[in-house]
Design an enzyme around this catalytic site. Structure first.
Site, PDB file in Angstrom:
ATOM      1  N   GLY A  69       0.812  -1.210   0.000  1.00  0.00           N
ATOM      2  CA  GLY A  69       0.000   0.000   0.000  1.00  0.00           C
ATOM      3  C   GLY A  69       0.849   1.265   0.000  1.00  0.00           C
ATOM      4  O   GLY A  69       0.538   2.246  -0.684  1.00  0.00           O
ATOM      5  N   THR A  70       1.936   1.237   0.744  1.00  0.00           N
ATOM      6  CA  THR A  70       2.795   2.423   0.827  1.00  0.00           C
ATOM      7  C   THR A  70       3.327   2.781  -0.562  1.00  0.00           C
ATOM      8  O   THR A  70       3.295   3.950  -0.975  1.00  0.00           O
ATOM      9  CB  THR A  70       3.975   2.151   1.789  1.00  0.00           C
ATOM     10  N   HIS A 198      -2.197  -7.292   2.666  1.00  0.00           N
ATOM     11  CA  HIS A 198      -2.236  -7.848   4.023  1.00  0.00           C
ATOM     12  C   HIS A 198      -3.371  -7.314   4.890  1.00  0.00           C
ATOM     13  O   HIS A 198      -3.550  -7.767   6.018  1.00  0.00           O
ATOM     14  CB  HIS A 198      -0.871  -7.680   4.726  1.00  0.00           C
ATOM     15  N   CYS A 322       2.434   1.973  12.473  1.00  0.00           N
ATOM     16  CA  CYS A 322       3.655   2.751  12.286  1.00  0.00           C
ATOM     17  C   CYS A 322       3.917   3.615  13.507  1.00  0.00           C
ATOM     18  O   CYS A 322       5.041   4.015  13.757  1.00  0.00           O
ATOM     19  CB  CYS A 322       3.538   3.678  11.083  1.00  0.00           C
TER      20      CYS A 322
HETATM   21  C1  LIG Z   1      -4.630   3.579   5.124  1.00  0.00           C
HETATM   22  C2  LIG Z   1      -3.341   2.894   4.885  1.00  0.00           C
HETATM   23  N1  LIG Z   1      -2.629   3.204   3.790  1.00  0.00           N
HETATM   24  C3  LIG Z   1      -1.462   2.612   3.503  1.00  0.00           C
HETATM   25  C4  LIG Z   1      -0.946   1.651   4.332  1.00  0.00           C
HETATM   26  C5  LIG Z   1       0.366   1.031   3.991  1.00  0.00           C
HETATM   27  O1  LIG Z   1       0.183  -0.229   3.415  1.00  0.00           O
HETATM   28  P1  LIG Z   1       1.394  -1.284   3.463  1.00  0.00           P
HETATM   29  O2  LIG Z   1       1.483  -1.745   4.879  1.00  0.00           O
HETATM   30  O3  LIG Z   1       0.949  -2.387   2.535  1.00  0.00           O
HETATM   31  O4  LIG Z   1       2.606  -0.606   2.971  1.00  0.00           O
HETATM   32  C6  LIG Z   1      -1.635   1.297   5.493  1.00  0.00           C
HETATM   33  C7  LIG Z   1      -1.074   0.297   6.427  1.00  0.00           C
HETATM   34  O5  LIG Z   1      -1.034   0.488   7.609  1.00  0.00           O
HETATM   35  C8  LIG Z   1      -2.867   1.927   5.773  1.00  0.00           C
HETATM   36  O6  LIG Z   1      -3.570   1.635   6.861  1.00  0.00           O
END
Ligand SMILES: Cc1ncc(COP(=O)(O)O)c(C=O)c1O
Length: 372
Positions: A69-70, A198, A322
């Site tokens: 997601g990041t 995930h 985080c």
């Molecule tokens: C709203 C949101 N965006 C992005 C992410 C990041 O996703 P990833 O953990 O797959 O990098 C998260 C994960 O905590 C999230 O909650």
């Protein structure tokens, strides 16, 4: 153990590991080659892309697999802003995930005009406020579907319509990482959509950015030109297959999920509300994810409660994964106007696909005891 931190990550759903296993075994090929071993991997990758597209309501070629997601958020913001040329501007919201906010701050350092809007005390942003910040320089507007800490749902359809009515050249991105499991998320509403494996019962380290046809993106990861040049790097075939499987399972299970998780949360909030004085909810009752319960217990430090809960076998958190362990209060709560002290009195309980309605009672008992 009682796991109520599904927003941080959720267990892999049954069937996903089995679907992935062959790609960590005999079907190990690199999908970019031309021989049969590669072709087998390529077929699996393209089938996964089709299945993800069917779930997200887009064309297979609009699906870009990323490393999570990041990365998808980074590609959406940086990609759209840098492709915008002189229109490199970004409009986003103070309660977004760090992946969006830090991308926006990076672009600002590179000279792009960036606007970060505030929210009301329940974490909501209004479409009119977004529209009022759009200028000739705006390339992309990014507003999350639902917040990872409080669970507040933003009116993304209305926001996208309002932005388009003012300037159809502006691209609308939404991070639906948390919303995907329980909301009817479809990419039709937006130009760019982020989803992560995930959080829906798939593997970590794989995500998708839907890039609607006609949306230009400058790549962020350069290299061999995979994913039509939008994201280079040898494909994570196992991840893509696992993501497709998990998304399908999550969508098929949504109705039951909403029912069981909703009942667990109802029982939890009812009991805690009755037995602990002064409990407040940090999200509007009519616009929050069914799996989130974000509460404040005035006068009680969240750290203390979380440590006690952990000893009792309950895994919960204060905010986003985080930030757990970070001394500073959450940027989301600060944006909602909570003082640092009030922010340290907040707890996030997030239910998931393994939750049973009675877990709400068990959790309530544990919280009442820990607070007591
Ligand atoms: C709203 C949101 N965006 C992005 C992410 C990041 O996703 P990833 O953990 O797959 O990098 C998260 C994960 O905590 C999230 O909650």
């Amino acid at each position: 153990m009682l796991y109520v931190d599904h927003a941080a990550t959720t267990p892999v759903r049954p069937g996903v590991a089995e679907a992935i296993a062959p790609f960590l075994g005999d079907r190990f090929g690199n999908p970019s080659g031309i021989h049969d071993v590669s072709r087998q991997a390529k077929d699996a990758l393209e089938e996964a892309r089709e299945r993800v597209a069917a779930v997200l309501g887009c064309q297979p070629l609009e699906v870009v697999f990323t490393g999570g997601g990041t990365e998808a958020d980074n590609l959406a913001l940086k990609g759209a802003a840098l492709a915008g040329g002189r229109r490199g501007g970004v409009v986003t919201v103070a309660t977004e995930h760090e992946a969006v906010l830090e991308s926006a701050h990076f672009l600002e350092r590179m000279g792009c005009p960036v606007v970060i809007l505030g929210v009301d005390e329940m974490g909501r942003v209004r479409p009119e406020e977004i529209v009022s910040e759009i200028t000739e320089e705006t390339a992309v507007v990014s507003v999350m579907w639902a917040n990872n800490e409080t669970g507040v749902i933003q009116p993304i359809g209305e926001i996208a319509d309002a932005v388009r009515s003012v300037n159809p050249a502006v691209r609308v991105h939404s991070d639906a990482v948390q919303a995907m499991v329980s909301e009817d998320v479809t990419s039709e509403a937006v130009d760019l959509l982020t989803v992560a494996g995930h959080k829906v019962g798939g593997p970590k380290g794989v995500g998708v950015l839907v890039v609607r046809d006609g949306t230009s993106l400058e790549p962020v990861v350069h290299g061999g030109g995979q994913e039509l040049g939008r994201r280079s790097g040898t494909h994570n075939v196992a991840g893509a297959v696992g993501m497709a499987k998990a998304l399908e399972l999550a969508v098929a299970d949504r109705e039951r999920f909403r029912r069981d998780v909703g009942e667990a949360r109802r029982r939890f909030e009812e009991t805690v509300g009755a037995k602990v004085s002064g409990v407040e909810s940090n999200a509007p009752p009519d616009r929050r994810l069914v799996q989130h319960s974000h509460i404040r217990i005035p006068g009680i430090r969240n750290e203390t409660v979380l440590i006690r809960l952990d000893r009792m076998g309950v895994a919960a958190s204060a905010g986003s994964a985080c930030q757990s362990g970070a001394a500073s209060p959450s940027h989301v709560l600060t944006a909602m106007g909570l003082s640092p002290e009030a922010g340290r009195e907040c707890l996030r309980f997030t239910f998931g696909w393994t939750t049973e309605p009675t877990d709400g009672d068990r959790l309530a008992e544990a919280v009442v005891e820990a607070v007591g």
